[in-house]
Design a protein around this motif. Structure first.
Motif, short mmCIF file in Angstrom:
data_model
loop_
_atom_site.label_atom_id
_atom_site.label_comp_id
_atom_site.label_asym_id
_atom_site.label_seq_id
_atom_site.Cartn_x
_atom_site.Cartn_y
_atom_site.Cartn_z
N LEU A 70 -34.96 -27.08 3.42
CA LEU A 70 -34.31 -27.60 2.43
C LEU A 70 -33.41 -26.55 1.88
O LEU A 70 -32.26 -26.77 1.72
CB LEU A 70 -35.19 -28.48 1.34
CG LEU A 70 -35.71 -29.73 1.72
CD1 LEU A 70 -36.65 -30.02 0.56
CD2 LEU A 70 -34.63 -30.87 1.70
N ARG A 71 -34.01 -25.25 1.53
CA ARG A 71 -33.26 -24.32 1.06
C ARG A 71 -32.25 -23.72 2.01
O ARG A 71 -31.07 -23.51 1.73
CB ARG A 71 -34.12 -23.20 0.26
CG ARG A 71 -34.84 -23.58 -0.90
CD ARG A 71 -35.56 -22.42 -1.39
NE ARG A 71 -36.25 -22.92 -2.78
CZ ARG A 71 -37.24 -23.49 -2.74
NH1 ARG A 71 -38.28 -23.23 -1.93
NH2 ARG A 71 -37.92 -23.82 -4.19
N ALA A 72 -32.69 -23.70 3.32
CA ALA A 72 -32.01 -23.23 4.30
C ALA A 72 -30.71 -24.45 4.59
O ALA A 72 -29.63 -23.69 5.00
CB ALA A 72 -32.51 -22.95 5.65
N ALA A 73 -31.09 -25.49 4.21
CA ALA A 73 -29.89 -26.32 4.48
C ALA A 73 -28.71 -26.30 3.07
O ALA A 73 -27.54 -26.96 3.26
CB ALA A 73 -30.25 -27.61 4.62
N GLY A 74 -29.00 -25.46 2.09
CA GLY A 74 -28.25 -25.30 0.99
C GLY A 74 -28.78 -26.17 -0.29
O GLY A 74 -28.07 -25.99 -1.23
N PHE A 75 -29.80 -26.77 -0.17
CA PHE A 75 -30.39 -27.55 -1.31
C PHE A 75 -30.97 -26.63 -2.54
O PHE A 75 -31.30 -25.35 -2.12
CB PHE A 75 -31.49 -28.31 -0.90
CG PHE A 75 -30.96 -29.78 -0.23
CD1 PHE A 75 -30.34 -30.90 -0.84
CD2 PHE A 75 -31.14 -30.05 1.04
CE1 PHE A 75 -30.19 -31.90 -0.38
CE2 PHE A 75 -30.61 -31.07 1.76
CZ PHE A 75 -30.04 -32.14 0.99
N GLU A 76 -30.79 -26.96 -3.65
CA GLU A 76 -31.38 -26.25 -4.87
C GLU A 76 -32.16 -27.23 -5.48
O GLU A 76 -32.36 -28.43 -5.30
CB GLU A 76 -30.26 -25.81 -5.82
CG GLU A 76 -29.42 -24.85 -5.45
CD GLU A 76 -28.11 -24.63 -6.30
OE1 GLU A 76 -27.91 -25.40 -7.25
OE2 GLU A 76 -27.52 -23.52 -6.30
#
Length: 146
Positions: A70-76
């Motif tokens: 999820l973080r790699a996809a840009g999520f925070e």
């Protein structure tokens, strides 16, 4: 879903800035006891020819892997957690046939499908009351930055 990285990238792209992804799916350990029984039965004749060594389409991710993806996809504000959800379906044979074993049964010749289902249910202790399936849910909560 085989490719979680791609899924999360697509979901990120679909959300408006500030939008949240809240989802639940099968997580690490999902139906592990049932799958162990299914694997043992699938290694026997006459099923081994079709199911022996077959890994199936399942991808039950861990919390750490999901949060990383999820973080790699840009999520925070990423938060994932597992939740045990033992389930006792009201009609175990029908439920196991149509939900848990559907992919397995598709690998077998038509004449072997019902015997396989019966052998799995017998190996799992029969359709006792209640017949419990060890579901583990992966909960996902993440936000696309504003």
């Amino acid at each position: 879903v085989a490719d979680h990285e791609r899924l999360f990238q697509r979901l990120f792209a679909a959300l408006h800035p500030g939008g949240r992804l809240v989802a639940q799916c099968g997580g690490e350990g999902n139906i592990a006891r049932l799958h162990a029984v299914v694997d043992r039965v699938g290694e026997r004749d006459p099923y081994a020819k079709y199911l022996g060594g077959w890994e199936g389409p399942w991808n039950y991710a861990s919390v750490a892997d999901s949060e990383r993806r999820l973080r790699a996809a840009g999520f925070e504000d990423v938060r994932c957690w597992l939740q045990a959800r033992p389930t006792a379906p009201p009609e175990p044979a029908s439920f196991v046939r149509n939900v848990c074993l559907r992919a397995h049964l598709e690998q077998l010749p038509v004449e072997s499908r019902e015997p396989f289902l019966e052998d799995v249910l017998d190996a799992a202790g029969g359709v006792s009351d209640p017949f419990e399936i060890d579901y583990v849910r992966l909960n996902i909560d993440a936000r696309r930055p504003a």
